[in-house]
Write a protein that holds these residues in place. Sequence first.
Motif, PDB file in Angstrom:
ATOM      1  N   ILE A 290       1.185  -1.408  -0.188  1.00  0.00           N
ATOM      2  CA  ILE A 290       0.456   0.026  -0.026  1.00  0.00           C
ATOM      3  C   ILE A 290       1.143   1.535  -0.133  1.00  0.00           C
ATOM      4  N   PRO A 291       2.260   1.374   1.216  1.00  0.00           N
ATOM      5  CA  PRO A 291       2.364   3.067   1.119  1.00  0.00           C
ATOM      6  C   PRO A 291       3.852   2.759  -0.677  1.00  0.00           C
ATOM      7  N   ALA A 292       3.894   1.532  -1.203  1.00  0.00           N
ATOM      8  CA  ALA A 292       4.437   2.069  -2.588  1.00  0.00           C
ATOM      9  C   ALA A 292       3.200   1.654  -3.402  1.00  0.00           C
ATOM     10  N   PHE A 293       2.536   1.492  -3.161  1.00  0.00           N
ATOM     11  CA  PHE A 293       1.238   2.180  -4.831  1.00  0.00           C
ATOM     12  C   PHE A 293       1.009   3.303  -4.057  1.00  0.00           C
ATOM     13  N   GLU A 294       0.611   3.681  -3.532  1.00  0.00           N
ATOM     14  CA  GLU A 294       0.602   5.524  -2.853  1.00  0.00           C
ATOM     15  C   GLU A 294       1.598   5.855  -3.407  1.00  0.00           C
ATOM     16  N   LEU A 295       2.860   5.441  -3.353  1.00  0.00           N
ATOM     17  CA  LEU A 295       4.132   6.207  -3.822  1.00  0.00           C
ATOM     18  C   LEU A 295       3.981   6.514  -5.057  1.00  0.00           C
ATOM     19  N   GLU A 296       4.087   4.872  -5.859  1.00  0.00           N
ATOM     20  CA  GLU A 296       3.269   5.409  -7.282  1.00  0.00           C
ATOM     21  C   GLU A 296       2.818   6.467  -8.181  1.00  0.00           C
ATOM     22  N   PHE A 297       1.368   6.557  -7.712  1.00  0.00           N
ATOM     23  CA  PHE A 297       0.799   7.236  -8.397  1.00  0.00           C
ATOM     24  C   PHE A 297       0.934   9.260  -8.046  1.00  0.00           C
ATOM     25  N   PHE A 298       2.088   9.334  -6.168  1.00  0.00           N
ATOM     26  CA  PHE A 298       2.332  10.057  -6.461  1.00  0.00           C
ATOM     27  C   PHE A 298       3.676  10.886  -7.542  1.00  0.00           C
ATOM     28  N   TRP A 299       4.428   9.728  -7.974  1.00  0.00           N
ATOM     29  CA  TRP A 299       5.175   9.402  -8.620  1.00  0.00           C
ATOM     30  C   TRP A 299       4.439  10.167 -10.431  1.00  0.00           C
ATOM     31  N   GLY A 300       3.605   9.111 -10.636  1.00  0.00           N
ATOM     32  CA  GLY A 300       3.202   9.728 -11.970  1.00  0.00           C
ATOM     33  C   GLY A 300       2.230  10.809 -11.909  1.00  0.00           C
ATOM     34  N   SER A 301       1.917  11.459 -10.729  1.00  0.00           N
ATOM     35  CA  SER A 301       1.147  13.009 -10.474  1.00  0.00           C
ATOM     36  C   SER A 301       2.560  14.177 -10.661  1.00  0.00           C
ATOM     37  N   PHE A 302       4.110  13.254 -10.027  1.00  0.00           N
ATOM     38  CA  PHE A 302       4.596  14.738  -9.779  1.00  0.00           C
ATOM     39  C   PHE A 302       4.698  14.401 -11.765  1.00  0.00           C
ATOM     40  N   LEU A 303       5.307  13.437 -12.524  1.00  0.00           N
ATOM     41  CA  LEU A 303       5.383  13.090 -14.356  1.00  0.00           C
ATOM     42  C   LEU A 303       4.077  13.911 -15.134  1.00  0.00           C
ATOM     43  N   SER A 304       3.285  14.156 -14.097  1.00  0.00           N
ATOM     44  CA  SER A 304       1.715  14.571 -15.722  1.00  0.00           C
ATOM     45  C   SER A 304       2.083  15.372 -16.133  1.00  0.00           C
ATOM     46  N   PRO A 305       2.479  16.665 -15.958  1.00  0.00           N
ATOM     47  CA  PRO A 305       2.896  17.808 -16.333  1.00  0.00           C
ATOM     48  C   PRO A 305       3.175  17.680 -17.793  1.00  0.00           C
ATOM     49  N   PHE A 306       4.222  17.435 -17.155  1.00  0.00           N
ATOM     50  CA  PHE A 306       5.540  16.554 -18.619  1.00  0.00           C
ATOM     51  C   PHE A 306       4.655  15.561 -19.541  1.00  0.00           C
ATOM     52  N   TYR A 307       3.470  14.735 -18.882  1.00  0.00           N
ATOM     53  CA  TYR A 307       2.592  14.072 -20.148  1.00  0.00           C
ATOM     54  C   TYR A 307       1.883  13.929 -20.769  1.00  0.00           C
ATOM     55  N   SER A 308       1.161  15.502 -19.546  1.00  0.00           N
ATOM     56  CA  SER A 308       0.482  16.172 -20.903  1.00  0.00           C
ATOM     57  C   SER A 308       1.270  16.965 -22.172  1.00  0.00           C
ATOM     58  N   PHE A 309       2.796  17.291 -22.320  1.00  0.00           N
ATOM     59  CA  PHE A 309       2.878  17.834 -23.357  1.00  0.00           C
ATOM     60  C   PHE A 309       3.661  17.056 -23.513  1.00  0.00           C
ATOM     61  N   TYR A 310       3.735  16.413 -23.610  1.00  0.00           N
ATOM     62  CA  TYR A 310       4.086  14.279 -24.366  1.00  0.00           C
ATOM     63  C   TYR A 310       2.488  14.119 -25.545  1.00  0.00           C
ATOM     64  N   LEU A 311       1.259  14.195 -24.642  1.00  0.00           N
ATOM     65  CA  LEU A 311      -0.239  13.981 -25.276  1.00  0.00           C
ATOM     66  C   LEU A 311       0.266  14.879 -26.277  1.00  0.00           C
ATOM     67  N   PHE A 312       0.315  16.278 -26.092  1.00  0.00           N
ATOM     68  CA  PHE A 312      -0.234  17.719 -26.967  1.00  0.00           C
ATOM     69  C   PHE A 312       1.046  17.463 -28.318  1.00  0.00           C
ATOM     70  N   THR A 313       2.488  16.898 -28.195  1.00  0.00           N
ATOM     71  CA  THR A 313       2.924  16.822 -29.286  1.00  0.00           C
ATOM     72  C   THR A 313       2.988  15.479 -29.904  1.00  0.00           C
ATOM     73  N   LYS A 314       2.386  14.451 -29.026  1.00  0.00           N
ATOM     74  CA  LYS A 314       2.173  13.387 -29.849  1.00  0.00           C
ATOM     75  C   LYS A 314       0.202  13.295 -30.822  1.00  0.00           C
ATOM     76  N   ASN A 315       0.063  13.953 -30.160  1.00  0.00           N
ATOM     77  CA  ASN A 315      -1.522  14.616 -31.606  1.00  0.00           C
ATOM     78  C   ASN A 315      -1.530  15.169 -32.145  1.00  0.00           C
ATOM     79  N   LYS A 316      -1.167  16.188 -32.120  1.00  0.00           N
ATOM     80  CA  LYS A 316      -0.593  17.397 -32.962  1.00  0.00           C
ATOM     81  C   LYS A 316       0.312  16.560 -34.424  1.00  0.00           C
ATOM     82  N   LYS A 317       0.887  15.658 -34.382  1.00  0.00           N
ATOM     83  CA  LYS A 317       1.672  14.928 -35.376  1.00  0.00           C
ATOM     84  C   LYS A 317       0.444  14.264 -36.748  1.00  0.00           C
TER      85      LYS A 317
END
Length: 317
Positions: A290-317
């Motif tokens: 459970i602590p490991a599960f929660e931490l993975e979610f927090f890491w995903g949220s931290f990376l989410s602004p950069f993932y959003s940029f990835y989605l933007f560039t991917k969908n523009k192609k």
Amino acid sequence: MLDFTVAIPTYNGANKLPLVLEKLRAQINTENISWEVIVVDNNSSDNTSEIVQDYQSRFSEFVSIKYFFEHQQGAAFARLKAIKEAKSNYIGFLDDDVLPTENWISAAYAFCQTHPQAGAIGGQIHGDFEVELPPEYKEVYPFLSIREHGSKPLLFEPNRLNLPTTASLVISKKAWNESVPDRLTLSGRVGSSMVASEDYELLLYIYKNGWEIWYNPEMESYHKIPAHRLEKDYLLSLSRACGLPTYFLLTINAKNWEKPMLFVRTLLGSSRRIILHLIKYRGRVRKDLIPAFELEFFWGSFLSPFYSFYLFTKNKK
């Protein structure tokens, strides 16, 4: 024009579909409701089409079951196909591993009649686990499409990403057509990718257009969850994948001038949660799920602004 459509998107669901279809055959209190069943085969390689063909002769003469094929992989494309083909305004989506109770259709349709401003309605989804789980696994339930919000109807809070799941969800076709783009940014899990949240994306568009998102406790169903979906590696991958779309989802209902602030707040907020989590659990992160599960979610949220940029560039192609 029919009163109600049940839509089942499926991918290689031949072994699961019969259970769902049997539950639909056993629905009660539908004598005054005209309804249909749609199965959308999302490019399966098994005998899904044969299963549907077999059930077409088993259903009542008053209820039709139709088969449609959607070659483009991803749950978002399968749901869009169902929206286009449905002969009613209200479409009740069920995943192929979600079993509705015998009054699911009647409870859903009755709620639609008394809540005309509802663009989407979620219900109670209970877990039907293949293996017994320890109590602490309740932290994981929301990530497994389990929703238990009590016995009274309530409005969801989309701005806080408090939303139902399409595993068992009624959507107004009118609300969808007025609100949801022809192509969603998030297409759903495809191949080895665990990133989904396409259900949240479409619901946020519906909410943005002025429709309400409701919880109806009378719509009960059971999500069958096999043992392999409760293994550590699967759950950790799922947790991070659920965190990755966080920033993108928050921006859907944000004004342009708010997005830079959301970017900073998401990074700082996630960083703070990661640090506090590591301090609180220390070495337990490696040992306890459970602590490991929660931490993975927090890491995903931290990376989410950069993932959003990835989605933007991917969908523009």
